[in-house]
Design an enzyme around this catalytic site. Structure first.
Site, PDB file in Angstrom:
ATOM      1  N   LYS A   1      15.790  22.438 -11.032  1.00 40.89           N
ATOM      2  CA  LYS A   1      15.143  21.169 -11.342  1.00 40.89           C
ATOM      3  C   LYS A   1      16.022  20.186 -12.104  1.00 40.89           C
ATOM      4  CE  LYS A   1      11.349  20.013 -11.002  1.00 40.89           C
ATOM      5  NZ  LYS A   1       9.919  20.122 -10.969  1.00 40.89           N
TER       6      LYS A   1
ATOM      7  N   HIS B   1       0.834  -1.219   0.000  1.00 38.97           N
ATOM      8  CA  HIS B   1       0.000   0.000   0.000  1.00 38.97           C
ATOM      9  C   HIS B   1       0.865   1.263   0.000  1.00 38.97           C
ATOM     10  CE1 HIS B   1      -3.362  -2.689   1.137  1.00 38.97           C
ATOM     11  NE2 HIS B   1      -2.454  -3.259   1.906  1.00 38.97           N
TER      12      HIS B   1
ATOM     13  N   GLU C   1       9.712   8.855 -16.900  1.00 43.42           N
ATOM     14  CA  GLU C   1       8.323   9.295 -17.100  1.00 43.42           C
ATOM     15  C   GLU C   1       7.846   8.963 -18.512  1.00 43.42           C
ATOM     16  OE1 GLU C   1       8.128  13.471 -16.026  1.00 43.42           O
ATOM     17  OE2 GLU C   1       9.202  13.053 -14.176  1.00 43.42           O
TER      18      GLU C   1
END
Ligand code: ARG
Length: 478
Positions: free
Chosen positions: A301, A174, A308
């Site tokens: 960043k 989970h 992705e």
């Protein structure tokens, strides 16, 4: 004579009458120009050129062996096709929509080159068995190249896992801290997934191993052909058993795209974990600059774009699977033009999977794992609670009762902001006299990981066994 057209589109391009088509004998009017270009598959099926030429050379050799065409014709066909192959590969071949698809582009170029002999090539053959054969030849080659990429990724996983059989990290259920595992164990879980993927690829290879050529349009051919010869020449296991099935079967393509979709699903799960692990919240990995990108506005960043993008491309391959399943649904036997729609999903799934496998393997090989961050995280979240309960159970407390006792202790620790290791012994003794000095060792996070020594468990000796088995498997496939 040209019939009146219903539309105005395409009249400019529509110069040649259908009689110029290889199948144009019974036609007296041109197909609408735009529609004809729209229906042509040459823009994408030209990728089958090598398979098509290989198939034709084998077919011509068989026809000559059987005395259906002369040895001289077969020789002319072979050298004409070799010239065409050379032209295509050097970029000098002129593909035209006029000739619809790769089969007719090559055949009409051959006939222009060698005349009469070229016109004999299509004896005892139809484009229906031809395209089915070409696609199997193409797919088998692609499957081999893909299987190689899986072998490389599996070998890389084994290499990294071997360095990390003692590296403790949180195991999750989970997405909550569950029980400690080793990084090596976690990576070997992916090894199993990619091993199944590679096996599926070889299963598809077997499915694509039956040779359709000689099935004709749908019912076979009256010529005395030797299908075993063609099958051997082209490296197939056996000729297909039923001509009607052979020209309408695309199961192997569907199986391939299913296997590709499952493999992409695996890659997407791994990518998702790497993306999470790469966040400042986790900090378990640092991805290499060569597999990351920056932001055009936020100077700080470093984004895991490659992971992705692989995760995103998974959707494409699912789309390819849905496209071919739907194109094939309810198709009556035998060939229908709908089946021309099988190629783009097949090519796209193969290209997408190949690109993703290469990018993923490169990305993983350059990812740096932070063992200290993993261990620090593993110490949080009471991941030794099961082991604490097991400790009491080993001392004679029924497991259900032990579960409840440790559950209450965890609640107390949360309130007091303590870890299980930090609870004073006097307090433990009050909760149960079964607690003693051995408790601290039993709930040490590394010890908890090492204690899972059941077969297939995360204990280092078990993971080493998995690695040894994997090396054996890789040895046999490399
Ligand atoms: N381009 C066609 C395809 O890919 C080749 C087979 C055509 N056969 C036919 N009977 N029209 O499906």
């Amino acid at each position: 004579m040209q019939k009146k057209k219903t539309g105005t589109s395409g009249t400019k391009k529509n110069k040649a009458p259908q009689q110029s088509k290889l199948w144009g004998g019974r036609f007296s009017a041109d197909m609408d120009g735009d529609t004809s270009a729209w229906a042509a598959s040459i823009s994408f099926d030209k990728r089958l050129y090598r398979a098509d030429i290989e198939g034709s050379v084998a077919h011509a050799a068989m026809l000559a062996k059987q005395g259906i065409i002369s040895a001289d014709d077969a020789l002319q066909i072979k050298s004409g096709l070799e010239e065409i192959l050379f032209e295509i590969e050097s970029g000098d071949f002129n593909f035209t929509d006029e000739d619809e698809d790769i089969h007719m582009n090559i055949e009409s170029a051959l006939t222009k080159k060698i005349g009469e002999a070229g016109k004999r090539l299509h004896t005892a053959r139809s484009r229906n068995d031809q395209v089915a054969t070409d696609e199997k030849i193409w797919l088998k080659e692609e499957l081999m190249a893909l299987a190689y990429e899986f072998t490389k990724l599996r070998a890389l996983l084994v290499d990294i896992a071997e360095e990390h059989t003692e590296t403790v990290m949180p195991g999750y259920t989970h997405l909550q801290h569950a029980q400690p595992v080793s990084l090596g164990f976690h990576l070997m879980a992916y090894y199993q997934m990619f091993t199944r993927d590679e096996k599926r690829i070889w299963d598809v290879y077997l499915s694509a191993g039956t040779m359709p050529l000689g099935s004709g349009a749908l019912s076979g051919t009256p010529y005395d052909i030797d299908r075993g010869f063609t099958s051997d020449e082209l490296g197939f296991a056996v000729p297909t058993a039923n001509a009607m099935d052979a020209v309408s079967d695309r199961d192997h393509i569907i199986e391939f795209i299913s296997a590709a979709a499952i493999a992409m699903m695996h890659l997407s799960r791994f990518c998702e974990e790497l993306i999470l692990w790469n966040t400042s919240e986790f900090g378990f990995v640092e991805m290499s600059d060569s597999y990351s990108t920056g932001s055009s506005i936020m100077p700080q960043k470093k984004n895991p774009d490659v992971a992705e993008l692989i995760r995103g491309k998974t959707g494409r391959v699912y789309g390819d699977l849905m496209a071919i399943l739907t194109a094939m649904k309810s198709l009556p036997l035998a060939y229908n033009k709908d089946m021309q729609e099988d190629k783009e999903p097949m090519f796209d799934a193969a290209d997408t999977l190949m690109g993703c496998m290469k990018a993923f393997t490169g990305m993983l090989a350059t990812t740096v794992f932070d063992a200290d961050a993993m261990k620090a995280s593993a110490k949080k979240g009471f991941m030794n609670a099961t082991d604490a309960a097991d400790y009491l159970a080993a001392k004679g407390m029924p497991f259900r009762k032990a579960h409840e006792t440790i559950g209450k202790l965890v609640a107390y620790c949360i309130e007091e902001n303590l870890s299980l290791e930090e609870v004073p012994m006097e307090l433990l003794k009050k909760i149960s006299p079964l607690f003693d000095e051995g408790f601290a060792d039993a709930i040490d996070i590394t010890a908890c990981m090492k204690a899972k020594a059941s077969p297939g468990g995360t204990a280092p000796e078990r993971v080493k066994e998995m690695i040894a088995a994997a090396k054996g498997e890789l040895g046999s496939t490399e």
